[in-house]
Design a protein around this motif. Structure first.
Motif, PDB file in Angstrom:
ATOM      1  N   ALA A 182      15.342  -3.893  -5.600  1.00  0.00           N
ATOM      2  CA  ALA A 182      14.222  -3.494  -6.460  1.00  0.00           C
ATOM      3  C   ALA A 182      14.376  -2.040  -6.887  1.00  0.00           C
ATOM      4  N   VAL A 183      14.767  -1.175  -5.961  1.00  0.00           N
ATOM      5  CA  VAL A 183      14.984   0.234  -6.305  1.00  0.00           C
ATOM      6  C   VAL A 183      16.121   0.357  -7.313  1.00  0.00           C
TER       7      VAL A 183
ATOM      8  N   VAL B  14       0.842  -1.201   0.000  1.00  0.00           N
ATOM      9  CA  VAL B  14       0.000   0.000   0.000  1.00  0.00           C
ATOM     10  C   VAL B  14       0.878   1.252   0.000  1.00  0.00           C
ATOM     11  N   MET B  15       1.908   1.248   0.844  1.00  0.00           N
ATOM     12  CA  MET B  15       2.783   2.416   0.929  1.00  0.00           C
ATOM     13  C   MET B  15       3.587   2.618  -0.358  1.00  0.00           C
TER      14      MET B  15
ATOM     15  N   LYS C  31      11.708   5.820   4.936  1.00  0.00           N
ATOM     16  CA  LYS C  31      11.578   6.158   6.357  1.00  0.00           C
ATOM     17  C   LYS C  31      10.528   5.260   6.997  1.00  0.00           C
ATOM     18  N   TRP C  32       9.368   5.135   6.331  1.00  0.00           N
ATOM     19  CA  TRP C  32       8.307   4.260   6.841  1.00  0.00           C
ATOM     20  C   TRP C  32       8.833   2.826   6.958  1.00  0.00           C
ATOM     21  N   CYS C  33       9.509   2.345   5.939  1.00  0.00           N
ATOM     22  CA  CYS C  33      10.014   0.977   5.892  1.00  0.00           C
ATOM     23  C   CYS C  33      10.953   0.702   7.075  1.00  0.00           C
ATOM     24  N   ILE C  34      11.928   1.540   7.252  1.00  0.00           N
ATOM     25  CA  ILE C  34      12.906   1.343   8.322  1.00  0.00           C
ATOM     26  C   ILE C  34      12.253   1.464   9.694  1.00  0.00           C
TER      27      ILE C  34
ATOM     28  N   GLY D 279      10.938   4.232  -4.485  1.00  0.00           N
ATOM     29  CA  GLY D 279      12.186   4.980  -4.391  1.00  0.00           C
ATOM     30  C   GLY D 279      12.105   6.250  -3.571  1.00  0.00           C
ATOM     31  N   SER D 280      10.959   6.524  -2.989  1.00  0.00           N
ATOM     32  CA  SER D 280      10.808   7.791  -2.260  1.00  0.00           C
ATOM     33  C   SER D 280      11.422   7.720  -0.868  1.00  0.00           C
TER      34      SER D 280
END
Length: 80
Positions: A65-66, A19-20, A33-36, A27-28
């Protein structure tokens, strides 16, 4: 260590991650930040060395992937 709970939470994280990614882009900086931050929550919730390895592998996979996306963009720009 309750592995069933960990894998259930990891599955929920993966769904939230999709979703995010759709919302923010893989790549944003906001996604990263959300991921970490959220993987850190899982690591604290399930303090086990194998959990850390799973989470590091997830970050590595996302990073690859990025890199693939960025590589495709660079190749497309070279063609123009």
């Amino acid at each position: 260590m309750n592995w069933s709970d960990f894998f259930a939470d990891l599955q929920k994280w993966m769904q939230a991650s999709n979703v995010m990614i759709d919302k923010l882009g893989l790549g944003s900086s906001q996604y990263w930040k959300w991921c970490i931050d959220t993987l850190g929550v899982l690591e604290k919730r399930y303090p086990h060395p194998l959990v850390v390895k799973f989470l590091v592998d997830i970050l590595s996979y996302q990073d690859e992937a990025v890199s693939q996306i960025q590589g495709r963009k660079q190749n497309e720009q070279k063609k123009i």
